[in-house]
Design an enzyme around this catalytic site. Structure first.
Site, mmCIF file in Angstrom:
data_model
loop_
_atom_site.group_PDB
_atom_site.id
_atom_site.type_symbol
_atom_site.label_atom_id
_atom_site.label_comp_id
_atom_site.label_asym_id
_atom_site.label_seq_id
_atom_site.Cartn_x
_atom_site.Cartn_y
_atom_site.Cartn_z
ATOM 1 N N GLU A 125 4.591 -4.218 12.272
ATOM 2 C CA GLU A 125 3.608 -3.258 12.116
ATOM 3 C C GLU A 125 2.549 -4.048 11.196
ATOM 4 O O GLU A 125 2.631 -4.312 9.963
ATOM 5 C CB GLU A 125 3.917 -2.133 11.349
ATOM 6 C CG GLU A 125 2.985 -0.764 11.592
ATOM 7 C CD GLU A 125 2.074 -0.578 10.341
ATOM 8 O OE1 GLU A 125 1.028 -1.365 10.769
ATOM 9 O OE2 GLU A 125 2.076 -0.376 9.329
ATOM 10 N N ASN A 151 0.755 -1.361 0.235
ATOM 11 C CA ASN A 151 -0.002 0.231 -0.131
ATOM 12 C C ASN A 151 0.942 1.243 -0.169
ATOM 13 O O ASN A 151 0.472 2.354 -0.621
ATOM 14 C CB ASN A 151 -1.013 -0.011 1.276
ATOM 15 C CG ASN A 151 -0.393 -0.231 2.498
ATOM 16 O OD1 ASN A 151 0.877 -0.555 2.615
ATOM 17 N ND2 ASN A 151 -1.182 -0.058 3.542
ATOM 18 N N CYS A 177 -3.687 0.248 6.827
ATOM 19 C CA CYS A 177 -3.661 -0.370 7.957
ATOM 20 C C CYS A 177 -4.324 0.292 9.063
ATOM 21 O O CYS A 177 -4.939 -0.313 10.199
ATOM 22 C CB CYS A 177 -2.301 -1.074 8.511
ATOM 23 S SG CYS A 177 -1.064 0.131 8.389
ATOM 24 N N GLU A 212 7.914 2.414 14.499
ATOM 25 C CA GLU A 212 8.573 3.048 13.111
ATOM 26 C C GLU A 212 8.267 4.774 13.782
ATOM 27 O O GLU A 212 7.359 5.304 14.099
ATOM 28 C CB GLU A 212 7.600 3.076 11.718
ATOM 29 C CG GLU A 212 7.196 1.376 11.581
ATOM 30 C CD GLU A 212 7.975 0.804 10.673
ATOM 31 O OE1 GLU A 212 9.318 1.172 10.592
ATOM 32 O OE2 GLU A 212 7.620 -0.272 10.043
#
Length: 463
Positions: free
Chosen positions: A223, A126, A257, A437
């Protein structure tokens, strides 16, 4: 490049065990050089990479749009976030340091922050280019090397990033790209010379990666997925809340997400809010993602489009009402007729136990659910295995902070949604993964601390 919906863009060979080993060994050799450079030296190289990306923004964004299907408008934002990420970690590279601790009798100790070695990055389809920068930025700033595997659905743009790092002056092999699917990922995770794995993707794949990493005692950053709540209180600015709900559900065709796909709306404004959301959703321009006024492009591929459509069909069977969209969209342009387009969907009459409310759809599907009290909505918002994100819209700032404090989610938004400043850590709770992140927090996951104890007198022996 041209827009090629439903047609093959290019063919790339999958990297087998031999190619993966070559990439790791190349990165290992580059690591010896890069890790011995000062933080300021690494800073200058990373700033040069950021400069190249910034100057080639439009070219890379076009490549990303063709790679992924998202609108060129969004792709440019992704590329801006990417160069900003490298600039941010370039700035941190020269400031990485340990600390000095005074001990009795003139003795002292100190800590050193050291790189891990060869890190593996495994990206999702994505945000291909942006995710690669989110992972390589802190990794390289800390002195590591990286072998990156993009999704086999979006293999193109990360190769350009590798070229840019080389042009900027990193040692040859410091950022390597391997191509392939699960088998290639398995070779990477099980390689004895890999020190750390960072993965963005689905929960089932994350579990497998964690299992493989455990056998080598390798640290991982995961993640993973989400089914995030977006809570709209009756005192919210309605126009702002509607815009927030659209941002929380329809960016990148809903393939995000952290999307706030469970939209909880206080009952007294349910009808007004729903009517406005439906009205705005129906106006979203769908079509050729390379056109400037397009706001929703094509989904990633046919199987995924079919999967999203399956969720909508099941939602209707379970009693949800399709208030708008959900059907396939065929653009007027004949060259787009084989594209994987659908109209963004808003579902009403939803219940917490419906599949469309419990499971991650990863498409442009918003579920609206009414609520009556703050206590009730917080409990329902947290009743999920996921914990990636959450959002609150209200004019009551005390309530806003109270609710986000109660949400079991790693990334929370107040009166906005889906903004990702590189300065702020990003990551989830529960099944949405762990590690972070971005922000200074990412430094902790790409480095390790060494403690040194120095005795200035004689050793005190018990023997």
């Amino acid at each position: 490049f041209k827009t090629c919906p439903g047609r093959v863009l290019c063919k790339l060979p999958c990297s087998g065990e031999k190619e993966v080993d070559l990439a790791v060994q190349s990165a290992k050799a580059a690591f010896k050089i890069w890790s011995q450079m000062s933080g300021m030296e690494r800073c200058r190289v990373m700033l040069e990479a950021a400069r190249i990306i910034r100057e080639q923004r439009d070219e890379i964004a076009t490549m990303e749009t063709i790679n992924n299907g998202k609108s060129i408008f969004e792709a440019r934002v992704d590329i801006d976030i990417s160069w900003q990420c490298l600039e941010y970690y370039a700035g941190l590279a020269g400031s990485l340091a340990g600390e000095h601790i005074q001990l009795p009798g003139g003795s002292f100790g100190y800590t050193r922050r050291e790189p891990l070695g060869v890190c593996v990055g495994i990206g999702a389809w994505n945000y291909p280019f942006q995710i690669a920068c989110w992972k390589s930025g802190p990794a390289l700033a800390c002195g590591n090397a990286m072998v990156f595997k993009p999704s086999p659905f979006t293999p193109i743009s990360v190769v350009r990033l590798a070229e840019i790092f080389t042009e900027a002056g990193v040692p040859k092999g410091l950022f390597n790209v391997v191509q392939g699917g699960a088998a290639t990922g398995q070779f990477l995770c099980q390689h004895p010379d890999v020190a750390k794995i960072s993965f963005t993707g689905s929960v089932p794949t994350g579990m497998k990666i964690m299992e493989m990493a455990a056998k080598g005692i390798k640290p991982v950053t995961l993640e993973l997925g989400g089914k995030s709540p977006l809570i709209i209180f009756s005192d919210a600015d309605l126009e702002n809340a509607v815009k927030g709900a659209l941002m929380a559900n329809f960016l990148t065709q809903g393939e995000v997400c952290c999307n706030g796909t469970r939209v909880f709306v206080e009952r007294k404004i349910l009808d007004t809010f729903t009517k406005e959301v439906v009205k705005r959703t129906q106006k979203i321009k769908i079509g050729d993602p390379l056109l400037e006024d397009t706001r929703m492009g094509a989904l990633i591929n046919r199987p995924h489009l079919n999967r999203v459509q399956g969720f909508i069909k099941q939602a209707k069977e379970q009693g949800a009402e399709v208030l708008c969209g959900g059907d396939l969209y065929v653009p007027d342009d004949p060259k787009l007729k084989n594209g994987y387009y659908m109209r963004p969907c808003v579902l009403g009459n939803c219940k917490d136990d419906m599949t469309c409310v419990k499971e991650e759809i990863f498409g442009p599907v918003m579920a609206i659910l009414p609520f009556d009290t703050e206590e009730e909505v917080v409990e329902r918002a947290n009743a999920t295995k996921f914990g990636l994100a959450g959002g609150v819209f209200t004019r009551d700032i005390q309530k806003a902070h109270r609710v986000v404090a109660a949400l079991k989610a790693g990334m929370c938004f107040i009166n906005n949604y889906n903004i990702s400043p590189v300065e702020l850590p990003f990551g989830g709770y529960k099944s949405s993964g762990f590690g972070r992140e971005n922000g200074r927090a990412a430094i902790e996951y790409y480095s390790q601390l060494k403690t040194v104890c120095v005795e200035m007198g004689d050793v005190e022996s018990v023997f």
